[in-house]
Motif scaffolding. Structure first.
Motif, PDB file in Angstrom:
ATOM      1  N   MET A   1       0.850  -1.169   0.000  1.00  0.00           N
ATOM      2  CA  MET A   1       0.000   0.000   0.000  1.00  0.00           C
ATOM      3  C   MET A   1       0.896   1.233   0.000  1.00  0.00           C
ATOM      4  O   MET A   1       1.845   1.328   0.758  1.00  0.00           O
ATOM      5  N   ALA A   2       0.599   2.200  -0.816  1.00  0.00           N
ATOM      6  CA  ALA A   2       1.430   3.379  -0.978  1.00  0.00           C
ATOM      7  C   ALA A   2       1.470   4.237   0.284  1.00  0.00           C
ATOM      8  O   ALA A   2       2.444   4.918   0.547  1.00  0.00           O
ATOM      9  N   GLU A   3       0.426   4.220   1.090  1.00  0.00           N
ATOM     10  CA  GLU A   3       0.352   5.092   2.255  1.00  0.00           C
ATOM     11  C   GLU A   3       0.940   4.460   3.505  1.00  0.00           C
ATOM     12  O   GLU A   3       1.158   5.149   4.484  1.00  0.00           O
ATOM     13  N   GLU A   4       1.186   3.175   3.484  1.00  0.00           N
ATOM     14  CA  GLU A   4       1.719   2.504   4.652  1.00  0.00           C
ATOM     15  C   GLU A   4       3.162   2.942   4.870  1.00  0.00           C
ATOM     16  O   GLU A   4       3.915   3.128   3.933  1.00  0.00           O
ATOM     17  N   ASN A   5       3.545   3.097   6.117  1.00  0.00           N
ATOM     18  CA  ASN A   5       4.910   3.450   6.498  1.00  0.00           C
ATOM     19  C   ASN A   5       5.315   4.869   6.106  1.00  0.00           C
ATOM     20  O   ASN A   5       6.495   5.144   5.949  1.00  0.00           O
ATOM     21  N   GLN A   6       4.349   5.749   5.936  1.00  0.00           N
ATOM     22  CA  GLN A   6       4.679   7.140   5.647  1.00  0.00           C
ATOM     23  C   GLN A   6       3.632   8.055   6.269  1.00  0.00           C
ATOM     24  O   GLN A   6       2.558   7.614   6.648  1.00  0.00           O
ATOM     25  N   VAL A   7       3.982   9.320   6.376  1.00  0.00           N
ATOM     26  CA  VAL A   7       3.057  10.318   6.892  1.00  0.00           C
ATOM     27  C   VAL A   7       2.236  10.839   5.717  1.00  0.00           C
ATOM     28  O   VAL A   7       2.780  11.189   4.671  1.00  0.00           O
ATOM     29  N   ILE A   8       0.924  10.850   5.894  1.00  0.00           N
ATOM     30  CA  ILE A   8       0.016  11.260   4.826  1.00  0.00           C
ATOM     31  C   ILE A   8      -0.432  12.694   5.074  1.00  0.00           C
ATOM     32  O   ILE A   8      -1.010  12.999   6.125  1.00  0.00           O
ATOM     33  N   ASP A   9      -0.151  13.565   4.123  1.00  0.00           N
ATOM     34  CA  ASP A   9      -0.594  14.961   4.216  1.00  0.00           C
ATOM     35  C   ASP A   9      -2.057  15.077   3.809  1.00  0.00           C
ATOM     36  O   ASP A   9      -2.447  14.546   2.763  1.00  0.00           O
ATOM     37  N   CYS A  10      -2.827  15.758   4.616  1.00  0.00           N
ATOM     38  CA  CYS A  10      -4.231  16.042   4.280  1.00  0.00           C
ATOM     39  C   CYS A  10      -4.317  17.523   3.934  1.00  0.00           C
ATOM     40  O   CYS A  10      -4.193  18.382   4.814  1.00  0.00           O
ATOM     41  N   HIS A  11      -4.516  17.822   2.643  1.00  0.00           N
ATOM     42  CA  HIS A  11      -4.543  19.211   2.191  1.00  0.00           C
ATOM     43  C   HIS A  11      -5.956  19.746   2.012  1.00  0.00           C
ATOM     44  O   HIS A  11      -6.123  20.945   1.815  1.00  0.00           O
ATOM     45  N   THR A  12      -6.947  18.868   2.055  1.00  0.00           N
ATOM     46  CA  THR A  12      -8.335  19.315   1.910  1.00  0.00           C
ATOM     47  C   THR A  12      -9.178  18.691   3.017  1.00  0.00           C
ATOM     48  O   THR A  12      -8.816  17.646   3.569  1.00  0.00           O
ATOM     49  N   THR A  13     -10.301  19.327   3.294  1.00  0.00           N
ATOM     50  CA  THR A  13     -11.222  18.774   4.288  1.00  0.00           C
ATOM     51  C   THR A  13     -11.712  17.408   3.834  1.00  0.00           C
ATOM     52  O   THR A  13     -11.862  16.489   4.652  1.00  0.00           O
ATOM     53  N   GLU A  14     -11.927  17.246   2.536  1.00  0.00           N
ATOM     54  CA  GLU A  14     -12.389  15.968   1.990  1.00  0.00           C
ATOM     55  C   GLU A  14     -11.357  14.865   2.222  1.00  0.00           C
ATOM     56  O   GLU A  14     -11.699  13.744   2.596  1.00  0.00           O
ATOM     57  N   ALA A  15     -10.089  15.187   1.985  1.00  0.00           N
ATOM     58  CA  ALA A  15      -9.019  14.198   2.204  1.00  0.00           C
ATOM     59  C   ALA A  15      -8.956  13.825   3.685  1.00  0.00           C
ATOM     60  O   ALA A  15      -8.812  12.645   4.034  1.00  0.00           O
ATOM     61  N   TRP A  16      -9.083  14.816   4.569  1.00  0.00           N
ATOM     62  CA  TRP A  16      -9.079  14.556   6.012  1.00  0.00           C
ATOM     63  C   TRP A  16     -10.236  13.640   6.393  1.00  0.00           C
ATOM     64  O   TRP A  16     -10.045  12.654   7.092  1.00  0.00           O
ATOM     65  N   GLU A  17     -11.438  13.974   5.927  1.00  0.00           N
ATOM     66  CA  GLU A  17     -12.628  13.174   6.252  1.00  0.00           C
ATOM     67  C   GLU A  17     -12.479  11.741   5.740  1.00  0.00           C
ATOM     68  O   GLU A  17     -12.849  10.791   6.426  1.00  0.00           O
ATOM     69  N   GLU A  18     -11.919  11.591   4.546  1.00  0.00           N
ATOM     70  CA  GLU A  18     -11.725  10.262   3.965  1.00  0.00           C
ATOM     71  C   GLU A  18     -10.766   9.424   4.820  1.00  0.00           C
ATOM     72  O   GLU A  18     -11.042   8.263   5.129  1.00  0.00           O
ATOM     73  N   LYS A  19      -9.646  10.015   5.207  1.00  0.00           N
ATOM     74  CA  LYS A  19      -8.650   9.283   6.022  1.00  0.00           C
ATOM     75  C   LYS A  19      -9.214   8.968   7.405  1.00  0.00           C
ATOM     76  O   LYS A  19      -8.978   7.884   7.949  1.00  0.00           O
ATOM     77  N   LEU A  20      -9.949   9.901   7.973  1.00  0.00           N
ATOM     78  CA  LEU A  20     -10.555   9.678   9.289  1.00  0.00           C
ATOM     79  C   LEU A  20     -11.576   8.547   9.211  1.00  0.00           C
ATOM     80  O   LEU A  20     -11.577   7.638  10.039  1.00  0.00           O
ATOM     81  N   HIS A  21     -12.415   8.585   8.179  1.00  0.00           N
ATOM     82  CA  HIS A  21     -13.428   7.536   7.991  1.00  0.00           C
ATOM     83  C   HIS A  21     -12.767   6.170   7.787  1.00  0.00           C
ATOM     84  O   HIS A  21     -13.177   5.173   8.385  1.00  0.00           O
ATOM     85  N   LYS A  22     -11.740   6.144   6.961  1.00  0.00           N
ATOM     86  CA  LYS A  22     -11.036   4.889   6.683  1.00  0.00           C
ATOM     87  C   LYS A  22     -10.402   4.330   7.959  1.00  0.00           C
ATOM     88  O   LYS A  22     -10.471   3.129   8.222  1.00  0.00           O
ATOM     89  N   GLY A  23      -9.810   5.200   8.759  1.00  0.00           N
ATOM     90  CA  GLY A  23      -9.208   4.771  10.020  1.00  0.00           C
ATOM     91  C   GLY A  23     -10.250   4.228  10.985  1.00  0.00           C
ATOM     92  O   GLY A  23     -10.038   3.225  11.655  1.00  0.00           O
ATOM     93  N   ASN A  24     -11.415   4.882  11.038  1.00  0.00           N
ATOM     94  CA  ASN A  24     -12.501   4.419  11.910  1.00  0.00           C
ATOM     95  C   ASN A  24     -13.014   3.065  11.448  1.00  0.00           C
ATOM     96  O   ASN A  24     -13.270   2.179  12.261  1.00  0.00           O
ATOM     97  N   GLU A  25     -13.180   2.921  10.143  1.00  0.00           N
ATOM     98  CA  GLU A  25     -13.667   1.674   9.556  1.00  0.00           C
ATOM     99  C   GLU A  25     -12.727   0.510   9.857  1.00  0.00           C
ATOM    100  O   GLU A  25     -13.160  -0.579  10.201  1.00  0.00           O
ATOM    101  N   ASN A  26     -11.427   0.766   9.718  1.00  0.00           N
ATOM    102  CA  ASN A  26     -10.410  -0.270   9.946  1.00  0.00           C
ATOM    103  C   ASN A  26     -10.056  -0.426  11.415  1.00  0.00           C
ATOM    104  O   ASN A  26      -9.267  -1.301  11.767  1.00  0.00           O
ATOM    105  N   LYS A  27     -10.597   0.455  12.246  1.00  0.00           N
ATOM    106  CA  LYS A  27     -10.317   0.463  13.693  1.00  0.00           C
ATOM    107  C   LYS A  27      -8.821   0.594  13.974  1.00  0.00           C
ATOM    108  O   LYS A  27      -8.302   0.063  14.943  1.00  0.00           O
ATOM    109  N   LYS A  28      -8.129   1.339  13.079  1.00  0.00           N
ATOM    110  CA  LYS A  28      -6.695   1.573  13.250  1.00  0.00           C
ATOM    111  C   LYS A  28      -6.468   2.798  14.115  1.00  0.00           C
ATOM    112  O   LYS A  28      -7.286   3.706  14.159  1.00  0.00           O
ATOM    113  N   LEU A  29      -5.332   2.812  14.777  1.00  0.00           N
ATOM    114  CA  LEU A  29      -4.915   3.991  15.503  1.00  0.00           C
ATOM    115  C   LEU A  29      -4.453   5.027  14.490  1.00  0.00           C
ATOM    116  O   LEU A  29      -3.680   4.714  13.580  1.00  0.00           O
TER     117      LEU A  29
END
Length: 159
Positions: A1-29
């Motif tokens: 996965m391209a995002e694993e092992n790196q810091v992901i920049d969130c430049h838009t509210t949509e990108a932030w919401e997507e990453k937050l939702h994905k983290g909640n769905e996967n129950k990841k920290l």
């Protein structure tokens, strides 16, 4: 996965919401770095966060620039930078305020270890449940077979 092992920049509210939702769905920290690119202490923490992301693949690391996404930082009550929020299923479970490298490392390790224990327990519980189900199924099959064999072997009385 391209995002694993790196810091992901969130430049838009949509990108932030997507990453937050994905983290909640996967129950990841999620470890979220609320930062300001022009502030020296934030710049000093960037390589530390990148190092932690490489060492902790089970954790998702996000970066939010407070000037760029002011509404996001306000919503999460961020009033100083850098602020690192530890989110689990949409809730803040820990926090580090300031350029505190050692505290950040310690808390990432603590929460990553706790998440690993939960994952191990879940897997162990799922294995035990599957084993119990298989055993119950085998017992039911053996009982049904024995009952039908016994019924076939019993002579019927004729009048």
């Amino acid at each position: 996965m391209a995002e694993e092992n790196q810091v992901i920049d969130c430049h838009t509210t949509e990108a932030w919401e997507e990453k937050l939702h994905k983290g909640n769905e996967n129950k990841k920290l999620l470890v979220v770095d609320f930062t300001a690119w022009s502030y020296g202490p934030c710049q000093l923490m960037a390589p530390i966060l990148a190092e932690l992301a490489k060492k902790n693949p089970k954790v998702t690391f996000l970066k939010v620039d407070v000037d760029e996404l002011k509404t996001v930082s306000e919503k999460w009550g961020v009033d100083a930078v850098p602020t690192f929020l530890f989110l689990k299923e949409g809730k803040v479970v820990d926090k580090v305020v300031g350029a505190k490298k050692d505290e950040l490392r310690t808390k990432v390790e603590k929460h990553d270890a706790a998440a690993s224990r939960v994952d191990d327990t879940s897997r162990t519980g799922a294995t035990a449940k599957a084993t119990a189900t298989a055993c119950n199924s085998a017992t039911a099959t053996a009982t049904a077979t024995a009952t039908s064999t016994a019924a076939a072997a019993t002579p019927t009385a004729t009048a």
